[in-house]
Design a protein around this motif. Structure first.
Motif, short mmCIF file in Angstrom:
data_model
loop_
_atom_site.label_atom_id
_atom_site.label_comp_id
_atom_site.label_asym_id
_atom_site.label_seq_id
_atom_site.Cartn_x
_atom_site.Cartn_y
_atom_site.Cartn_z
N VAL A 191 27.25 24.68 -16.83
CA VAL A 191 27.41 25.24 -18.18
C VAL A 191 27.36 26.76 -18.12
CG1 VAL A 191 26.27 25.45 -20.43
CG2 VAL A 191 26.59 23.20 -19.40
N ARG A 192 26.45 27.30 -17.34
CA ARG A 192 26.33 28.75 -17.19
C ARG A 192 27.62 29.32 -16.58
NH1 ARG A 192 21.97 29.05 -14.05
NH2 ARG A 192 20.69 28.53 -15.84
N ARG A 193 28.15 28.62 -15.59
CA ARG A 193 29.40 29.08 -14.94
C ARG A 193 30.55 29.07 -15.94
NH1 ARG A 193 33.81 26.88 -12.52
NH2 ARG A 193 33.11 24.77 -12.95
N PHE A 195 22.05 20.99 -12.00
CA PHE A 195 23.48 21.07 -11.76
C PHE A 195 24.25 21.28 -13.06
CE2 PHE A 195 27.57 18.80 -11.56
CZ PHE A 195 28.22 19.61 -10.63
N ILE A 196 23.89 20.52 -14.09
CA ILE A 196 24.58 20.65 -15.38
C ILE A 196 24.34 22.04 -15.97
CG2 ILE A 196 24.58 19.82 -17.77
CD1 ILE A 196 24.16 16.99 -16.62
N LYS A 197 23.11 22.54 -15.87
CA LYS A 197 22.82 23.88 -16.38
C LYS A 197 23.64 24.93 -15.65
CE LYS A 197 18.12 23.10 -18.03
NZ LYS A 197 16.70 23.40 -17.79
N ARG A 225 16.02 13.05 -8.83
CA ARG A 225 17.48 13.01 -9.01
C ARG A 225 17.86 13.52 -10.40
NH1 ARG A 225 20.80 8.96 -6.23
NH2 ARG A 225 22.34 10.04 -7.46
N PHE A 226 17.11 13.14 -11.44
CA PHE A 226 17.40 13.63 -12.79
C PHE A 226 17.19 15.14 -12.88
CE2 PHE A 226 16.58 9.17 -14.43
CZ PHE A 226 17.91 8.95 -14.77
N ASP A 227 16.14 15.63 -12.25
CA ASP A 227 15.92 17.07 -12.25
C ASP A 227 17.05 17.80 -11.55
OD1 ASP A 227 13.56 16.77 -13.65
OD2 ASP A 227 12.27 16.88 -11.85
#
Length: 85
Positions: free
Chosen positions: A72-74, A67-69, A60-62
Motif C-alpha cells: 500500500v505504501r509503495r 507485506f500488505i502495508k 504468517r499473519f503478521d
C-alpha cells in the motif's frame, strides 16, 4: 490350643483378607493414577502442538500484514506524483 484356633481363626482370616484387599486395591489405584497421568500428559502435548500451530499462523499473519502495508505504501508513493501534476 484347638479352642483358641476355633475362636481366633476366622478373625485372623478376615484380617488377612482385609490386608490383602488393601494392598491389592492400593496397587490398582497406583495403576489408575499412572494411566490418568499419561492421559493428561497426552492432552498437554496436544495443547502444546495446537499452540505452536497458532504461533506459526500468527507469524504468517503478521508477515502478511507487513507485506500488505508495504505494498500500500509503495502504491501510495507511486500515485503521489500523479496527484501533484
Amino acid at each position: 490350643m484347638n479352642g483358641a484356633l476355633t475362636v481366633w481363626g476366622p478373625a485372623l482370616l478376615i484380617c488377612l483378607t482385609v490386608v490383602l484387599g488393601v494392598v491389592f486395591g492400593n496397587s490398582r489405584l497406583s495403576d489408575l493414577r499412572s494411566y490418568i497421568d499419561a492421559r493428561f500428559n497426552d492432552v498437554d502435548k496436544r495443547f502444546n502442538d495446537v499452540d505452536k500451530r497458532f504461533n506459526y499462523l500468527d507469524k504468517r499473519f503478521d508477515d502478511m500484514k507487513d507485506f500488505i502495508k508495504s505494498e500500500v505504501r509503495r502504491l501510495e508513493d507511486r500515485q503521489s506524483p500523479i496527484h501533484r501534476a
